[in-house]
Design a protein around this motif. Structure first.
Motif, PDB file in Angstrom:
ATOM      1  N   VAL A 251      89.902  32.304  52.542  1.00  0.00           N
ATOM      2  CA  VAL A 251      88.692  31.694  53.116  1.00  0.00           C
ATOM      3  C   VAL A 251      88.951  30.230  53.459  1.00  0.00           C
ATOM      4  O   VAL A 251      89.961  29.648  53.049  1.00  0.00           O
ATOM      5  CB  VAL A 251      87.487  31.787  52.134  1.00  0.00           C
ATOM      6  CG1 VAL A 251      87.152  33.231  51.827  1.00  0.00           C
ATOM      7  CG2 VAL A 251      87.757  30.995  50.855  1.00  0.00           C
ATOM      8  N   GLU A 252      88.017  29.656  54.228  1.00  0.00           N
ATOM      9  CA  GLU A 252      88.088  28.238  54.579  1.00  0.00           C
ATOM     10  C   GLU A 252      86.898  27.555  53.905  1.00  0.00           C
ATOM     11  O   GLU A 252      85.747  27.837  54.256  1.00  0.00           O
ATOM     12  CB  GLU A 252      88.015  28.099  56.107  1.00  0.00           C
ATOM     13  CG  GLU A 252      88.013  26.673  56.625  1.00  0.00           C
ATOM     14  CD  GLU A 252      89.414  26.068  56.676  1.00  0.00           C
ATOM     15  OE1 GLU A 252      90.380  26.826  56.937  1.00  0.00           O
ATOM     16  OE2 GLU A 252      89.534  24.848  56.433  1.00  0.00           O
ATOM     17  N   ILE A 253      87.173  26.707  52.946  1.00  0.00           N
ATOM     18  CA  ILE A 253      86.071  25.999  52.285  1.00  0.00           C
ATOM     19  C   ILE A 253      85.719  24.767  53.111  1.00  0.00           C
ATOM     20  O   ILE A 253      86.583  23.979  53.476  1.00  0.00           O
ATOM     21  CB  ILE A 253      86.444  25.632  50.831  1.00  0.00           C
ATOM     22  CG1 ILE A 253      86.671  26.926  50.029  1.00  0.00           C
ATOM     23  CG2 ILE A 253      85.357  24.778  50.190  1.00  0.00           C
ATOM     24  CD1 ILE A 253      87.076  26.739  48.592  1.00  0.00           C
ATOM     25  N   ASP A 258      76.437  18.344  51.048  1.00  0.00           N
ATOM     26  CA  ASP A 258      76.538  18.216  49.586  1.00  0.00           C
ATOM     27  C   ASP A 258      77.457  19.247  48.952  1.00  0.00           C
ATOM     28  O   ASP A 258      78.467  18.916  48.354  1.00  0.00           O
ATOM     29  CB  ASP A 258      75.167  18.384  48.913  1.00  0.00           C
ATOM     30  CG  ASP A 258      74.090  17.623  49.651  1.00  0.00           C
ATOM     31  OD1 ASP A 258      74.455  16.654  50.343  1.00  0.00           O
ATOM     32  OD2 ASP A 258      72.923  18.016  49.535  1.00  0.00           O
ATOM     33  N   THR A 259      77.053  20.513  49.074  1.00  0.00           N
ATOM     34  CA  THR A 259      77.761  21.557  48.341  1.00  0.00           C
ATOM     35  C   THR A 259      78.788  22.248  49.238  1.00  0.00           C
ATOM     36  O   THR A 259      78.440  22.751  50.299  1.00  0.00           O
ATOM     37  CB  THR A 259      76.756  22.614  47.829  1.00  0.00           C
ATOM     38  OG1 THR A 259      75.693  21.925  47.177  1.00  0.00           O
ATOM     39  CG2 THR A 259      77.407  23.570  46.860  1.00  0.00           C
ATOM     40  N   PRO A 260      80.035  22.273  48.799  1.00  0.00           N
ATOM     41  CA  PRO A 260      81.052  22.989  49.583  1.00  0.00           C
ATOM     42  C   PRO A 260      80.690  24.472  49.695  1.00  0.00           C
ATOM     43  O   PRO A 260      80.054  25.025  48.801  1.00  0.00           O
ATOM     44  CB  PRO A 260      82.328  22.819  48.751  1.00  0.00           C
ATOM     45  CG  PRO A 260      82.054  21.741  47.782  1.00  0.00           C
ATOM     46  CD  PRO A 260      80.586  21.689  47.558  1.00  0.00           C
ATOM     47  N   PHE A 261      81.091  25.093  50.789  1.00  0.00           N
ATOM     48  CA  PHE A 261      80.785  26.508  50.972  1.00  0.00           C
ATOM     49  C   PHE A 261      81.872  27.153  51.816  1.00  0.00           C
ATOM     50  O   PHE A 261      82.701  26.476  52.415  1.00  0.00           O
ATOM     51  CB  PHE A 261      79.415  26.686  51.656  1.00  0.00           C
ATOM     52  CG  PHE A 261      79.392  26.174  53.062  1.00  0.00           C
ATOM     53  CD1 PHE A 261      79.111  24.833  53.328  1.00  0.00           C
ATOM     54  CD2 PHE A 261      79.674  27.023  54.143  1.00  0.00           C
ATOM     55  CE1 PHE A 261      79.117  24.347  54.631  1.00  0.00           C
ATOM     56  CE2 PHE A 261      79.680  26.548  55.446  1.00  0.00           C
ATOM     57  CZ  PHE A 261      79.397  25.198  55.694  1.00  0.00           C
ATOM     58  N   PHE A 262      81.852  28.492  51.834  1.00  0.00           N
ATOM     59  CA  PHE A 262      82.751  29.208  52.735  1.00  0.00           C
ATOM     60  C   PHE A 262      82.000  30.402  53.305  1.00  0.00           C
ATOM     61  O   PHE A 262      80.904  30.749  52.832  1.00  0.00           O
ATOM     62  CB  PHE A 262      84.033  29.647  52.031  1.00  0.00           C
ATOM     63  CG  PHE A 262      83.808  30.597  50.883  1.00  0.00           C
ATOM     64  CD1 PHE A 262      83.813  31.966  51.076  1.00  0.00           C
ATOM     65  CD2 PHE A 262      83.594  30.110  49.592  1.00  0.00           C
ATOM     66  CE1 PHE A 262      83.595  32.840  50.012  1.00  0.00           C
ATOM     67  CE2 PHE A 262      83.379  30.980  48.531  1.00  0.00           C
ATOM     68  CZ  PHE A 262      83.381  32.344  48.740  1.00  0.00           C
ATOM     69  N   ALA A 271      80.628  27.030  47.016  1.00  0.00           N
ATOM     70  CA  ALA A 271      81.848  26.871  46.217  1.00  0.00           C
ATOM     71  C   ALA A 271      81.801  25.506  45.543  1.00  0.00           C
ATOM     72  O   ALA A 271      82.564  24.614  45.870  1.00  0.00           O
ATOM     73  CB  ALA A 271      83.076  26.991  47.112  1.00  0.00           C
ATOM     74  N   PRO A 272      80.842  25.350  44.608  1.00  0.00           N
ATOM     75  CA  PRO A 272      80.599  24.018  44.041  1.00  0.00           C
ATOM     76  C   PRO A 272      81.849  23.421  43.403  1.00  0.00           C
ATOM     77  O   PRO A 272      82.520  24.080  42.617  1.00  0.00           O
ATOM     78  CB  PRO A 272      79.504  24.248  42.991  1.00  0.00           C
ATOM     79  CG  PRO A 272      79.367  25.720  42.841  1.00  0.00           C
ATOM     80  CD  PRO A 272      80.026  26.387  44.000  1.00  0.00           C
ATOM     81  N   LYS A 353      86.454  33.922  41.679  1.00  0.00           N
ATOM     82  CA  LYS A 353      87.527  33.046  41.191  1.00  0.00           C
ATOM     83  C   LYS A 353      88.189  32.365  42.383  1.00  0.00           C
ATOM     84  O   LYS A 353      88.392  32.989  43.415  1.00  0.00           O
ATOM     85  CB  LYS A 353      88.527  33.860  40.386  1.00  0.00           C
ATOM     86  CG  LYS A 353      87.861  34.493  39.142  1.00  0.00           C
ATOM     87  CD  LYS A 353      88.540  35.709  38.658  1.00  0.00           C
ATOM     88  CE  LYS A 353      87.682  36.635  37.818  1.00  0.00           C
ATOM     89  NZ  LYS A 353      86.301  36.325  37.533  1.00  0.00           N
ATOM     90  N   PHE A 354      88.489  31.108  42.231  1.00  0.00           N
ATOM     91  CA  PHE A 354      89.086  30.334  43.327  1.00  0.00           C
ATOM     92  C   PHE A 354      90.528  29.998  43.002  1.00  0.00           C
ATOM     93  O   PHE A 354      90.828  29.573  41.890  1.00  0.00           O
ATOM     94  CB  PHE A 354      88.293  29.033  43.546  1.00  0.00           C
ATOM     95  CG  PHE A 354      86.902  29.267  44.074  1.00  0.00           C
ATOM     96  CD1 PHE A 354      85.858  29.564  43.207  1.00  0.00           C
ATOM     97  CD2 PHE A 354      86.647  29.208  45.437  1.00  0.00           C
ATOM     98  CE1 PHE A 354      84.576  29.794  43.693  1.00  0.00           C
ATOM     99  CE2 PHE A 354      85.371  29.435  45.934  1.00  0.00           C
ATOM    100  CZ  PHE A 354      84.327  29.729  45.060  1.00  0.00           C
TER     101      PHE A 354
END
Ligand code: ADP
Ligand code: MG
Length: 358
Positions: A251-253, A258-262, A271-272, A353-354
């Motif tokens: 994925v591309e974060i 504010d809050t990272p996401f994908f 994806a905090p 899980k990242f």
């Protein structure tokens, strides 16, 4: 009862011109009476680690302590194998085929020059505990695999060792006997709370037996934690795969506010705390499902197409691919689904899980 401590242990082998770093700077403290697991792929250095603890190898550099006594340091054994009081069972069991079960188990005691009366008494005792008393006059070739494994265990335990090392002890057993062998190992450990080390590439051994486990990969200890913690929060993608099935997606974060996401199949997922850039996410099969009426805790991430269904141990394994891509993933299901059908998919967001891409 015995505490084992390894300090900056390195082990290198020279194969002609090739140098193999089998263990790299290992630091572990194994507690008194602990059931300690070592997990890792083949060639990771697990057996070497056991042999260093047993005194069959010396650490090239670094130290090994039993309680507070140094037993090996910098390529020298200070306490030799025979004096470390360790019982060992290896994958191949190593029984002497020409000796009876009785003589196999008596072997370590005869080395220690016990009297034949003492030996007999002890063999009756230990073979009663492991339930193979009726095989003592037979040769290893005349008894079942499960019984042979018990003979190997008896031989390891006959001296009342303070440490028991089990290196892939169950890999030669079939699935049904494996379960009772695990139970037996647990019983033996509970009986005397003997400090026990189990090495395995099979996560089931680690989950069913170990209080804590170390994950070793390429000679490096990558994680040391309780088995469930390793399962839930594996430190690397390799570890996550070692300890169970996992679906992975690249994925591309993004992190524009504010809050990272994908984006996963057109759905925005947070994806905090994760840095922007490419990453791999992992979702265990139990954290992703085909949505039905019982979807509490699952986030709908759109539709996927059923590709393949297979059946094993009471469950269907369904492989799907997202409708707008050919990325595949697998889930477990109690009911079958027809190939080609489009179904809504939900995931447990908090179980994602990242992993970094390296
Ligand atoms: P595992 O038990 O995790 O499969 P090992 O500890 O047996 O791994 O082996 C770790 C590495 O060390 C491997 O690359 C193996 O080839 C090497 N190795 C182990 N023992 C020796 C030896 N006696 N001589 C040379 N290389 C060895
Ligand atoms: Mg090995």
């Amino acid at each position: 009862i015995m505490e084992i401590r390894l300090e900056n242990v390195n082990k290198t082998f020279k194969n002609g011109k090739r140098v193999v770093e089998a263990l790299k700077n290992i630091n572990i403290k194994i507690n008194d009476g602990e059931f300690f697991g070592v997990l890792g792929p083949s060639g990771a250095g697990k057996t070497t680690l056991m042999r260093v603890i047993a005194g069959l190898e010396t650490p090239t550099t670094g130290s090994v302590y039993f309680d507070n006594n140094v037993v090996a340091r910098d390529n020298k054994n200070i306490v030799d194998v025979e004096d470390r009081n360790i019982g060992m069972v290896f994958q191949t069991w190593g029984l002497y085929p020409h000796l009876s079960v009785y003589d196999n188990i008596a072997f370590p005691l005869r080395v220690k020059r016990w009297s034949e009366d003492e030996i007999k008494k002890r063999i009756y005792e230990i073979t009663d505990i492991l339930n193979i008393r009726n095989t003592i006059n037979l040769k290893p070739g005349q008894i079942s695999g499960g019984q042979q494994q018990r003979v190997a265990l008896c031989r390891a335990l006959v001296k009342n060792p303070t440490i028991l090392i089990l290196d892939e002890p169950f890999s030669n057993l079939d699935a049904v006997i494996k379960d009772s062998a695990r139970e037996l190992a647990r019983e033996i450990h509970n009986r005397d709370t003997i400090t026990t080390l189990i090495v395995s590439h099979d996560p089931a051994d680690i989950f069913s037996l170990a209080d804590r486990a170390a994950v070793i990969n390429h000679g490096v200890m990558e994680q040391l934690a309780e088995p469930l913690e390793i399962y839930d929060n594996p430190k690397s993608l390799d570890i996550s795969k070692l300890i169970g099935d996992i679906n992975t997606f690249e994925v591309e974060i993004e992190n524009d506010n504010d809050t990272p996401f994908f984006d996963l199949n057109g759905t925005k997922i947070e994806a905090p705390g994760y840095p922007a850039g490419r990453a791999i996410i992992g979702i265990r099969p139990e954290d992703i499902k085909i949505l039905d009426n019982d979807d509490k805790g699952y986030k709908n991430i759109g539709e996927a197409t059923v590709r393949v269904s297979s059946y094993a141990s009471g469950q269907f394994k369904i492989t799907l691919s997202f409708v707008n891509s050919d990325i595949q993933f697998s889930i477990n299901s109690e009911i079958p689904y027809k190939t080609g059908k489009n179904v809504p998919i939900g995931i447990r967001e908090n179980k994602i899980k990242f992993f970094d891409i390296n």
